[in-house]
Motif scaffolding. Structure first.
Motif, PDB file in Angstrom:
ATOM      1  N   LYS A 156      75.620  10.584 -77.384  1.00  0.00           N
ATOM      2  CA  LYS A 156      74.980   9.353 -77.840  1.00  0.00           C
ATOM      3  C   LYS A 156      73.837   9.747 -78.766  1.00  0.00           C
ATOM      4  N   ILE A 176      79.044  12.001 -82.681  1.00  0.00           N
ATOM      5  CA  ILE A 176      77.863  11.231 -82.272  1.00  0.00           C
ATOM      6  C   ILE A 176      78.249   9.752 -82.300  1.00  0.00           C
ATOM      7  N   PRO A 227      82.749  20.474 -85.989  1.00  0.00           N
ATOM      8  CA  PRO A 227      82.303  19.116 -85.687  1.00  0.00           C
ATOM      9  C   PRO A 227      82.523  18.139 -86.836  1.00  0.00           C
TER      10      PRO A 227
HETATM   11  N1  5AD Z   1      71.578  12.988 -81.242  1.00  0.00           N
HETATM   12  C1  5AD Z   1      72.787  13.158 -80.659  1.00  0.00           C
HETATM   13  N2  5AD Z   1      73.550  14.236 -80.854  1.00  0.00           N
HETATM   14  C2  5AD Z   1      73.080  15.192 -81.676  1.00  0.00           C
HETATM   15  N3  5AD Z   1      73.607  16.362 -82.064  1.00  0.00           N
HETATM   16  C3  5AD Z   1      72.728  16.975 -82.881  1.00  0.00           C
HETATM   17  N4  5AD Z   1      71.622  16.225 -83.040  1.00  0.00           N
HETATM   18  C4  5AD Z   1      71.832  15.091 -82.312  1.00  0.00           C
HETATM   19  C5  5AD Z   1      71.069  13.921 -82.074  1.00  0.00           C
HETATM   20  N5  5AD Z   1      69.882  13.751 -82.647  1.00  0.00           N
HETATM   21  C6  5AD Z   1      74.930  16.825 -81.639  1.00  0.00           C
HETATM   22  C7  5AD Z   1      75.855  17.061 -82.829  1.00  0.00           C
HETATM   23  C8  5AD Z   1      75.924  18.560 -82.891  1.00  0.00           C
HETATM   24  C9  5AD Z   1      75.758  18.947 -81.439  1.00  0.00           C
HETATM   25  C10 5AD Z   1      75.331  20.345 -81.195  1.00  0.00           C
HETATM   26  O1  5AD Z   1      74.782  18.061 -80.963  1.00  0.00           O
HETATM   27  O2  5AD Z   1      77.115  16.512 -82.517  1.00  0.00           O
HETATM   28  O3  5AD Z   1      77.137  19.029 -83.433  1.00  0.00           O
END
Ligand code: 5AD
Ligand code: SF4
Length: 514
Positions: free
Chosen positions: A385, A355, A313
Motif C-alpha cells: 500500500k 504499489i 518491479p
Molecule cells: N510506499 C509503498 N511502497 C513502496 N515501495 C517503495 N517505496 C514505497 C512507498 N513509499 C515499494 C516498491 C519497491 C519496494 C521495495 O517497495 O514497490 O519496489
C-alpha cells in the motif's frame, strides 16, 4: 564495559537483501575484532538495529524496538544501542532527540565506522553519529573512489562454515532513479559501481569457501556499467565509480562509442559465468524494467548457470500513474519487455512489486494494474500500500487521497489475482523434476524444533522437512536430512500451493550418500 573480545552483539535486520548483506558485513567486521554474537537481546552488550525506511510500517517496528530498549538500558546502563541503515540516514538527528537511549546512529554509507563508533560510545558515553548527509549525492568519480565503504565489501571474511551454500555480492550501491515515492536515492546516495575485478575476486573467494549460489545485488542491477577509461586507480586497483545517467542506456550497445573499454551488466554476467564455474547458480536482483537490453537476455540464454529468474518491479499498470511515479516507461513498454524475456528465455520465472493506492489512483487505474499482473504471469508479486515518505517528491506534490479502506481492498484484490496466477504456475510444475538448492529446515520443521526445546513436543515428533529453491526461485519442500543443506538435489514435484511446491527427492547425490 568489558573488552571487545567479551562483548556480545545482537543484530536485527529489517528490509531488503541489501540490508541483510550490510548486516553480514558489519557482523564479519566485528567478529574479526573479537566480538561475539547472540540472538538474545537480554544478554547483549551491543544492540544494533539495521533499519529500513521504504514504508512507514518498517519504521514503526524500529520505533517499537528502540522504545523497548529503554528498559534494558535502565537495567544495564553500559549497553550500547545503535540504529543503523536507512532510517538512521533519513531521520538521524530526530531519532537522537526523541530517544536519549540511542548511543549510535550510522547511515548505510558509513557502516565501516561501526567499530570506532562503538568504542567511542563506550569511552565517552556521548551519542556517536556517522551520516553521509548532503555528501550522499555529490557526483564525482573521485568522491566514490574515496569512499571507505568499499573496504567493508573487500574485507569480507568468508569461512567455509558460515554459509548455507548461498551468498550475496554487491555490484552497485545507491540509486539514480528518483521514483517519486521512494526514499532510497536519499538514504543510499547515488549509484556507485564496483570494478569487475573486485566483484570477480569476491566471487572467487566465496566459491573457494564452498559457496555455490551467488546473488548479485543492486537497486537497479541492470544499470551496472563500469567505464575502465574513467576509472580511478589506487595502487593499480580500479576504484568504485559513480554510475552514468540514463543517456548511457539510450545507446542500444550501452557503450556510447566513447572508445573506452566498458564492462556492461551483460559483460559482467558473462565474465562471472565463465571465470567462476564453481558457482552453479548466478542470480541478480533487482532489475529496472527500462534499459534491460537484449544483450543481457542473450548472455542469460547461453549461460546455463545463470538462473532463469528476474525480479523486475512493474509497480503499476496505468500509464498516468507510472508517469506520476516517475518510472519512465509505459505499461505497454513493460509488456514488450516481458515478451522479449519470454522469447529469449521461455522457461524464465518473473516476479514483480506493485504499489496500490498511489495518489490519484482511480478504479480504472487499479484495473489496469490487475490486467498487467494477469498478462505478465508473475510467479509472485510483492504488493504494497502506498506509504508517503518524508523528503520524496510524491509527498510534496500529491495528496495521499486514496482512503486506507480502499488501499486495503485493492491490496487484497490484487493479492487474490496473484495467488490464482501463482497457483496456475505451481500446478504446471507437478510431475516435473526440478533441481533444488537446499536452504535449511522448512519453517514447519523449525517451529517443531522450537517446541521440543521448550519441552512442549517430543524429539521423535520432529519432522525432517527441508526447504529450498529452484533456479526459477520457486520454493520447494521435501523430506530429507539436514546434511543436504547447501547442496543441489533433484526433486519430483507431487503437489502445489500458490507459493510452495511439495515433492520427493529422486536420488541422494554421491557426496551425501553412504
Ligand atoms: N510506499 C509503498 N511502497 C513502496 N515501495 C517503495 N517505496 C514505497 C512507498 N513509499 C515499494 C516498491 C519497491 C519496494 C521495495 O517497495 O514497490 O519496489
Ligand atoms: Fe527506489 Fe525507484 Fe530506485 Fe527502485 S529504482 S530504489 S523504487 S528510486
Amino acid at each position: 564495559m568489558s573488552p571487545s573480545s567479551q562483548r556480545h552483539v545482537f543484530v536485527e535486520t529489517f528490509g531488503c537483501q541489501m540490508n541483510k548483506l550490510d548486516s553480514e558485513l558489519v557482523a564479519g567486521q566485528l567478529r574479526g575484532l573479537g566480538y561475539r554474537f547472540t540472538d538474545r537481546r537480554e544478554i547483549a552488550d551491543v544492540i544494533l538495529y539495521n533499519t529500513c525506511s521504504v514504508r512507514q510500517q518498517a519504521e514503526d517496528k524500529v520505533h517499537g524496538r528502540v522504545g523497548d530498549a529503554k528498559a534494558l538500558k535502565r537495567e544495564r546502563p553500559n549497553l550500547v544501542l545503535g540504529v543503523i541503515g536507512c532510517m538512521a540516514e533519513r531521520d538521524g538527528a530526530a531519532l537522537l532527540e526523541k530517544y536519549p537511549q540511542i548511543d549510535l546512529i550510522c547511515g548505510p554509507g558509513e557502516l565501516d565506522k561501526i567499530p570506532v563508533l562503538i568504542d567511542n560510545a563506550v569511552r565517552t558515553r556521548q551519542p556517536q553519529t556517522a551520516l553521509q548527509g548532503h555528501q550522499a549525492r555529490r557526483s564525482s568519480t573521485l568522491a566514490a573512489a574515496a569512499d571507505n565503504l568499499e573496504m567493508l565489501d573487500l574485507s569480507r571474511s568468508v569461512s567455509p562454515t558460515d554459509h548455507n551454500g548461498s551468498a550475496y555480492v554487491r555490484i552497485t550501491r545507491g540509486c539514480n532513479k528518483f521514483c517519486s515515492y521512494c526514499v532510497v536515492p536519499f538514504t543510499r546516495g547515488p549509484e556507485v559501481h564496483r570494478s569487475p575485478d573486485q566483484i570477480l575476486d569476491e566471487c572467487r573467494r566465496l566459491a573457494d569457501a564452498g559457496v555455490i549460489e551467488v546473488t548479485l545485488l543492486g537497486q537497479t542491477v541492470n544499470h551496472y556499467r563500469f567505464d575502465h577509461g574513467a576509472a580511478v586507480r589506487l595502487a593499480g586497483v580500479e576504484q568504485p565509480q559513480v554510475g552514468p545517467g540514463g543517456a548511457a542506456f539510450r545507446d542500444p550497445d550501452h557503450r556510447l562509442n566513447t572508445g573506452r573499454r566498458i564492462t556492461t551488466f551483460a559483460d559482467l554476467l558473462h565474465l562471472l559465468h565463465e571465470q567462476v564455474p564453481q558457482i552453479r547458480r548466478l542470480r541478480f536482483v533487482t532489475s529496472y524494467p527500462r534499459d534491460f537490453g537484449d544483450d543481457i537476455l542473450q548472455v542469460m540464454a547461453r549461460s546455463p548457470r545463470i538462473c532463469r529468474y528476474l525480479h523486475v518491479p512493474a509497480q503499476h499498470g496505468s500509464d498516468v500513474v507510472l508517469r506520476r511515479m516517475n518510472r519512465d516507461y509505459t505499461a505497454g513498454a513493460y509488456i514488450e519487455f516481458v515478451d522479449r524475456v519470454r522469447d529469449h528465455l521461455p522457461d524464465a520465472m518473473l516476479a514483480s512489486d506493485f504499489i496500490v493506492g498511489f495518489p490519484g489512483e482511480t478504479d480504472a487505474d487499479f484495473a489496469a494494474t490487475c490486467d498487467l499482473l494477469r498478462r505478465c504471469r508473475f510467479k509472485n508479486s510483492f504488493i504494497f500500500k502506498y506509504s508517503p515518505r518524508p523528503g520524496t517528491v510524491a509527498i510534496d506534490k500529491f495528496e495521499d487521497d486514496v482512503p486506507e479502506s480502499v488501499k486495503k481492498r485493492r491490496n487484497v484484490e490484487l493479492l487474490a489475482i496473484q495467488s490464482q496466477v501463482s497457483q496456475e504456475i505451481a500446478d504446471e510444475q507437478v510431475g516435473r523434476r526440478v533441481e533444488v538448492l537446499v536452504e535449511g529446515a522448512s519453517p514447519h520443521a523449525r517451529k517443531q524444533r522450537r517446541q521440543v526445546e521448550l519441552g512442549w513436543d517430543r524429539e521423535e515428533e520432529v519432522d525432517s522437512q527441508l526447504s529450498g529453491r529452484t533456479g526459477g526461485d520457486l520454493i520447494v519442500m521435501f523430506q530429507g536430512s539436514e546434511e543436504l543443506v547447501g547442496q543441489i538435489v533433484p526433486v519430483r514435484i507431487q503437489s502445489a500451493q500458490p507459493l510452495t511446491l511439495f515433492g520427493e527427492m529422486i536420488a541422494v547425490p554421491a557426496t551425501a550418500g553412504g
